[in-house]
Write a protein that holds these residues in place. Structure first.
Motif, PDB file in Angstrom:
ATOM      1  N   LEU A 190       6.987  -1.402   4.171  1.00 41.12           N
ATOM      2  CA  LEU A 190       7.836  -0.679   5.121  1.00 41.12           C
ATOM      3  C   LEU A 190       8.489  -1.656   6.094  1.00 41.12           C
ATOM      4  CD1 LEU A 190       5.319   2.187   6.052  1.00 41.12           C
ATOM      5  CD2 LEU A 190       7.286   2.345   4.488  1.00 41.12           C
ATOM      6  N   GLN A 222      12.559   4.616   3.385  1.00 39.11           N
ATOM      7  CA  GLN A 222      12.388   4.180   4.773  1.00 39.11           C
ATOM      8  C   GLN A 222      13.217   2.920   5.036  1.00 39.11           C
ATOM      9  OE1 GLN A 222      10.567   1.384   5.985  1.00 39.11           O
ATOM     10  NE2 GLN A 222       9.915   2.000   8.063  1.00 39.11           N
ATOM     11  N   THR A 246       2.821  -3.559   3.829  1.00 42.45           N
ATOM     12  CA  THR A 246       2.652  -2.151   3.456  1.00 42.45           C
ATOM     13  C   THR A 246       3.815  -1.705   2.574  1.00 42.45           C
ATOM     14  OG1 THR A 246       1.592  -1.797   5.586  1.00 42.45           O
ATOM     15  CG2 THR A 246       2.300   0.175   4.437  1.00 42.45           C
ATOM     16  N   ALA A 277       0.823  -1.217   0.000  1.00 39.79           N
ATOM     17  CA  ALA A 277       0.000   0.000   0.000  1.00 39.79           C
ATOM     18  C   ALA A 277       0.852   1.259   0.000  1.00 39.79           C
ATOM     19  CB  ALA A 277      -0.923  -0.023   1.219  1.00 39.79           C
ATOM     20  N   ALA A 278       2.015   1.213   0.620  1.00 36.91           N
ATOM     21  CA  ALA A 278       2.795   2.464   0.761  1.00 36.91           C
ATOM     22  C   ALA A 278       4.289   2.175   0.761  1.00 36.91           C
ATOM     23  CB  ALA A 278       2.389   3.170   2.052  1.00 36.91           C
ATOM     24  N   ASN A 298       8.019   2.330   0.527  1.00 35.68           N
ATOM     25  CA  ASN A 298       8.903   3.499   0.574  1.00 35.68           C
ATOM     26  C   ASN A 298      10.327   3.015   0.837  1.00 35.68           C
ATOM     27  OD1 ASN A 298      10.315   5.813   1.077  1.00 35.68           O
ATOM     28  ND2 ASN A 298       9.019   6.503   2.780  1.00 35.68           N
ATOM     29  N   TRP A 349       0.291  -2.951  -8.233  1.00 37.47           N
ATOM     30  CA  TRP A 349       1.118  -1.898  -7.613  1.00 37.47           C
ATOM     31  C   TRP A 349       1.517  -0.853  -8.668  1.00 37.47           C
ATOM     32  CZ3 TRP A 349       6.807  -1.385  -7.610  1.00 37.47           C
ATOM     33  CH2 TRP A 349       7.238  -0.399  -6.721  1.00 37.47           C
ATOM     34  N   HIS A 350       1.219   0.394  -8.404  1.00 38.83           N
ATOM     35  CA  HIS A 350       1.444   1.498  -9.355  1.00 38.83           C
ATOM     36  C   HIS A 350       0.860   1.169 -10.740  1.00 38.83           C
ATOM     37  CE1 HIS A 350       3.639   3.705  -6.493  1.00 38.83           C
ATOM     38  NE2 HIS A 350       4.863   3.258  -6.722  1.00 38.83           N
TER      39      HIS A 350
END
Ligand code: FUL
Length: 487
Positions: free
Chosen positions: A326, A86, A324, A80-81, A83, A126-127
């Motif tokens: 992360l 991170q 997620t 979902a996020a 990164n 995803w994307h």
């Protein structure tokens, strides 16, 4: 008359005014000959990293699996996020200068949009299928000043050509080529020798793959069970045996062979190739993220550090991103605690202010005092003819205030640029034996049974094929180690 005697004579002549100092400079002491094999510049730089970060992330993250089947629907891959910056927080927290991403694990799902398969992020939501995890990873690493590396699994449960030797080797090499040319500089490529016992029989063309890495990323380190640059340590628990040679005979190792663990673990004192071991271990029980798992404790991680980095290995530590996309905050916090503990222990050297003397010294640039200067590139080298009967020794004499500065960790480092030589060593504090062992290598850490004070610390060495060449001896206090048993 030997060069060493000439040097002594020259020094005496300078002192008595018989000759000018310029004459003595002409007779400068030479460095000792290396003992082959020796590391390449890339291997030396890799060794000094000490801790490397590993990220296992992929289809298994979403199926709560460690292995997968290869039949997973790409639609399941939906962080979902995600990164990757991170993730670099995790690498920075651990103090790692290199991070390695699993670009394709055994299930065959590719984290980059490979042109050679439909089984990739391109087929995922995803994307909208336009994402590229490898690109985000490499960009985030480089932006953060962290070097990037990639893992590409040879064993592939998805690809239909797997088992057809030429076709699959071509497929693998084509994908390797995409990775080696599309993402900037890569500092380590990881060739995993693992596959299940009942997996399809398949010969991998490792030599062609390795030579392609050399051609396209010439300074990259190549990892496999047998090197060529660094080797698997033989287990995935974060330790090597107390004897650890960086030398092996590559030609005696078959990548992925059963029983290889026993051969790899200690290296080989007479090995003809410089192939130091890397200890891969995961911070959680699984390589991939699973909701019900938690990170190892600080004390477990410190144990791993002592038994890997502290025994001449590099530690490759995995922290898996979650669904997620992360790395868990708790895992990053644990990595930060881990690095803070290492800095607390090794940031202060309780040998500071000591003087050093040795069984013999070449003089010039190779004085015993070099073991105290905090540099890897300066070292103590005894005279070649010394130590044949009784071994070699270096002794630190600590200042009077040492009585108030107990230590419980002794650090010893060989200058491995000139080869690995020490085969046995003993540590004495004010004449009392407190630790002993076999190999030293780049770094050997001894945890003592408890804190000791003492004015003299003497280390005795027996070495193979030439005198020891020692770059550092350090004394440290590990507050976590008080009352721990000796090892
Ligand atoms: C092993 C693999 O089977 C594990 O899943 C993991 O990737 C580890 C680093 O290597 O051989």
């Amino acid at each position: 008359m030997g060069r060493a005697s000439l040097l002594r004579l020259a020094a005496a002549m300078v002192l008595t005014g018989l000759v000018s100092p310029q004459v003595a400079v002409a007779a400068r002491a030479t460095p000792p000959l290396p003992v082959l094999p020796i590391p390449t510049a890339a291997q030396l730089a890799w060794q000094r990293r000490e801790v490397i970060m590993f990220f296992h992330f992929g289809m298994n993250t979403f199926t709560n699996s460690e292995l997968g089947t290869g039949a997973e629907d790409p639609a399941l891959f939906a962080p979902a996020a995600l990164n990757a910056s991170q993730w670099m927080d995790a690498a920075a927290a651990a103090g790692a200068s290199l991070a390695i991403l699993v670009a394709k694990h055994h299930d065959g799902f590719c984290l980059w949009p490979s042109a050679y398969t439909a089984h990739s992020v391109r087929a995922s939501p995803w994307h909208g299928g336009a994402g590229d995890v490898v690109r985000e990873f490499a960009a985030a690493a480089h932006a953060r000043g962290v070097d990037a590396g990639l893992y590409l699994s040879p064993w592939d449960l998805h690809d239909q050509e797997y088992g057809r030797e030429v076709a699959y080797n071509e497929y693998y090499l084509a994908q390797l080529h995409e990775l080696l040319t599309g993402y900037g500089s890569l500092s380590e490529i990881w060739f995993d020798g693992h596959k299940d016992k009942n997996a399809t029989n398949m010969t991998y063309h490792f030599q062609e793959w390795f030579q392609t890495v050399r051609q396209l990323q010439s300074s990259s380190i190549i990892f496999s069970d047998a090197g060529p640059d660094v080797r698997w340590v033989g287990n995935e628990d974060g330790f090597v045996g107390t004897t650890c040679w960086s030398t092996v005979n590559r030609s005696m190792i078959t990548i992925g062979a059963t029983g290889i663990e026993n051969y790899l673990n200690n290296g080989d004192p007479w090995g003809t190739d410089w192939v130091p071991p890397e200890c891969d271990v995961t911070i959680r029980p699984g390589w991939f993220w699973h909701e019900n798992e938690t990170a190892k404790t600080l004390s477990q991680l410190l144990d791993i550090y002592y038994t890997s980095v502290g025994r001449n290995c590099v530690l490759l530590l995995n922290a898996p991103p979650n669904t997620t996309g992360l790395v868990e905050d708790a895992d990053i916090a644990r990595l930060r605690e881990f690095r803070a503990a290492i800095t607390r222990i090794f940031g202060t050297d309780l040998a500071d202010g000591s003087t050093a003397r040795a069984s013999s010294e070449r003089g010039g640039d190779f004085a015993a005092g070099n073991v105290l200067d905090g540099r890897d590139d300066t070292y103590w080298a005894p005279m070649a003819e010394d130590g044949r009967r009784d071994g070699y020794w270096v002794e630190l004499r600590r200042p009077a205030r040492a009585r108030a500065r107990p230590f419980n960790v002794v650090r010893i480092q060989e200058h491995v640029a000139l080869g690995q030589r020490v085969e046995r060593h003993e540590v004495y504090v004010d004449g009392v034996a407190v630790a002993s062992g076999t190999t030293v290598g780049h770094k050997r850490l001894h945890r003592l049974a408890g804190p000791v004070v003492g004015r003299t610390v003497k280390i005795w060495f027996a070495a193979r094929r030439g005198p020891p060449v020692v770059s550092a001896v350090g004394l440290h206090l590990d507050p976590h180690e008080i009352n721990r048993p000796s090892q």
